[in-house]
Design an enzyme around this catalytic site. Structure first.
Site, PDB file in Angstrom:
ATOM      1  N   THR A  72      -9.399  12.381  -5.060  1.00 32.85           N
ATOM      2  CA  THR A  72      -9.307  13.747  -5.594  1.00 32.85           C
ATOM      3  C   THR A  72     -10.573  14.534  -5.256  1.00 32.85           C
ATOM      4  OG1 THR A  72      -7.904  12.950  -7.398  1.00 32.85           O
ATOM      5  CG2 THR A  72      -9.005  15.080  -7.730  1.00 32.85           C
ATOM      6  N   GLN A 178      -2.872   7.689   1.156  1.00 24.06           N
ATOM      7  CA  GLN A 178      -1.814   6.665   1.208  1.00 24.06           C
ATOM      8  C   GLN A 178      -1.673   6.034   2.590  1.00 24.06           C
ATOM      9  OE1 GLN A 178      -0.287   5.308  -1.271  1.00 24.06           O
ATOM     10  NE2 GLN A 178      -0.761   6.749  -2.904  1.00 24.06           N
ATOM     11  N   CYS A 324       7.253  13.084 -16.865  1.00 27.61           N
ATOM     12  CA  CYS A 324       7.624  13.491 -18.216  1.00 27.61           C
ATOM     13  C   CYS A 324       6.709  14.635 -18.630  1.00 27.61           C
ATOM     14  CB  CYS A 324       7.450  12.308 -19.152  1.00 27.61           C
ATOM     15  SG  CYS A 324       8.188  12.620 -20.739  1.00 27.61           S
TER      16      CYS A 324
HETATM   17  N1  PLP Z   1      -3.826  11.882  -2.687  1.00 26.76           N
HETATM   18  C1  PLP Z   1      -2.781  11.051  -2.701  1.00 26.76           C
HETATM   19  C2  PLP Z   1      -1.730  11.169  -1.649  1.00 26.76           C
HETATM   20  C3  PLP Z   1      -2.667  10.082  -3.701  1.00 26.76           C
HETATM   21  O1  PLP Z   1      -1.610   9.261  -3.717  1.00 26.76           O
HETATM   22  C4  PLP Z   1      -3.671  10.008  -4.689  1.00 26.76           C
HETATM   23  C5  PLP Z   1      -3.566   9.043  -5.800  1.00 26.76           C
HETATM   24  O2  PLP Z   1      -2.483   8.727  -6.253  1.00 26.76           O
HETATM   25  C6  PLP Z   1      -4.764  10.894  -4.603  1.00 26.76           C
HETATM   26  C7  PLP Z   1      -4.803  11.814  -3.591  1.00 26.76           C
HETATM   27  C8  PLP Z   1      -5.873  10.848  -5.598  1.00 26.76           C
HETATM   28  O3  PLP Z   1      -6.734   9.758  -5.371  1.00 26.76           O
HETATM   29  P1  PLP Z   1      -7.701   9.251  -6.535  1.00 26.76           P
HETATM   30  O4  PLP Z   1      -6.857   8.565  -7.549  1.00 26.76           O
HETATM   31  O5  PLP Z   1      -8.664   8.321  -5.876  1.00 26.76           O
HETATM   32  O6  PLP Z   1      -8.387  10.467  -7.072  1.00 26.76           O
END
Ligand code: PLP
Length: 390
Positions: A72, A178, A324
């Site tokens: 993130t 991913q 949800c």
């Molecule tokens: N981007 C994608 C495609 C994700 O699947 C995720 C997490 O599920 C994130 C960003 C966020 O990553 P993080 O949990 O390390 O902040």
């Protein structure tokens, strides 16, 4: 009860080899890598080694790797940087199916006067690059498109997209959280400017990420303070997790080719058998390129949450295509963007596999899921209507 863990797109088990690599950096080798003394210096060496290992997996240069706290943060830092680099440009392009780490940020930016284009996807969750080309203009600061979708595993044609964007002079960022460790990437032959990844999706711990920033790409840091990460991300390094991330990338590089083939075979068997045993199913993203570990299966006339709870009673961990929100069950934004019919989107389940998934895990789902679906269809008003029609 033994857990059958098929929710690896949510998070993965830390590989024990990764854990062993990071273990000494808590209570023994706890020095600050910026310190002048030998004690910090030996940690700095391991951080450098980790950077080189991450770079090697990505086909990148070590100085193009910036350690962050999560995927993130990497996504946020990339978009904010581009907007600071081009203060006169007010347009951002992304897609309707991005992770909230990108989408929420872009939507928030509209409140600050930015224009955001969210590209559509087709019924398979795939992009139309003509739409991207048409959306680009002189005002576009950044295009941020995910490499692979977390819910469906659909892989976007990111290299083609990056080349189109570079012709227009905008910055191209991809959220590859991913994709990294599941499919090969090579930044040396790529047009991508920035790329995000996250440790906990590839058998490193939670709370460590990376932003790849191509040499020569103008960059403005989101976190300012100390000079860590060559001034691109201030804050004392999370050394143990960074070292873990390096090891996880080394393992991914060594084993990805073999693992991906084995995982794909398991996923394909699961898909084949479930679609044969459960009537009225469809595979979300089944008609296009997908990650080898992801299966998003939509089953009509049932609700995902009910399926997940009954699977969980059997020790099986998966996730649903619904979120949800405020007490009502809304199908996910990804499935809605794909136009998956409401009755299918509700009954969508994601199974995501990893290097630790076994034949027995897959057998367990094939045995347990079909009777759960028949039971739920008998109980639900939609399901009963469907059974009467038949
Ligand atoms: N981007 C994608 C495609 C994700 O699947 C995720 C997490 O599920 C994130 C960003 C966020 O990553 P993080 O949990 O390390 O902040």
């Amino acid at each position: 009860m033994r857990e059958i863990y098929l929710d690896n797109n949510a998070t993965t088990k830390v590989d024990e080899r990764v854990f062993e690599e990071m273990r000494p950096y808590f209570c023994e080798l706890y020095g600050n890598p910026s310190s002048m003394h030998f004690f910090g210096g030996q940690v700095q060496k391991k951080v450098d080694e980790a950077r080189a290992r991450v770079a090697s997996l990505l086909g990148a240069l070590p100085d193009e790797i910036v350690f962050t706290a999560c995927g993130t943060e990497s996504d946020n830092a990339a978009i904010r940087s581009a907007l600071e680099v081009f203060p006169e440009k007010r347009h951002i392009i992304t897609s309707r199916v991005e992770h909230p780490a990108v989408l929420t940020q872009c939507r928030n930016l509209t409140k600050r006067g930015y224009r955001v284009t969210e590209l559509n996807v087709d019924g398979n969750g795939q992009l139309d690059l003509n739409e991207l080309e048409k959306a680009l203009d002189e005002d576009t600061a950044i295009v941020s498109l995910m490499y692979a979708n977390n819910e469906t595993g659909v892989i976007f044609p990111i290299e083609e997209a990056a080349r189109i964007v570079k012709k227009k002079g905008a910055i191209f960022h991809t959220d590859a959280v991913q994709a990294v460790g599941k499919i090969p990437l090579n930044m040396a032959e790529s047009a991508i400017d920035m790329l995000s990844l996250s440790g906990h999706k590839l058998h490193a711990p939670k709370g460590v990420g990376v932003l790849y920033v191509r040499r020569g790409t103008p960059f403005r840091p989101m976190l300012v303070g100390g000079h860590q990460e060559r001034g691109r991300r201030a804050g004392t390094e999370n050394t143990a997790s960074i070292i873990a991330m390096g090891k996880a990338c080394e393992l991914a590089e060594q084993y990805m080719a073999d693992e991906a083939g084995r995982v794909r075979e398991l996923r394909d068997r699961l898909e084949r058998e479930l679609t044969a045993l459960i009537p009225n199913t469809r595979i979300n993203g089944g008609g296009t390129d997908r990650l080898p570990n992801t299966l998003s299966i939509a089953m009509e006339f049932v609700e995902g949450e009910g399926i997940l709870l009954l699977l969980s009673d059997k020790g099986i961990c998966a996730s649903s295509g619904s979120a949800c929100t405020s007490g009502s069950l809304e199908p996910s934004h990804v499935l809605r963007a794909m136009g998956v019919p409401f009755t299918c989107a509700h009954g969508s389940i994601r199974f995501s596999l990893s290097r630790f998934t076994t034949d027995d895990d897959i057998d367990a789902v094939i045995k347990e899921l079909p009777p759960i679906i028949s039971r739920l269809r008998e109980m639900s008003p939609f399901g009963r209507e469907y059974l009467v029609q038949k």
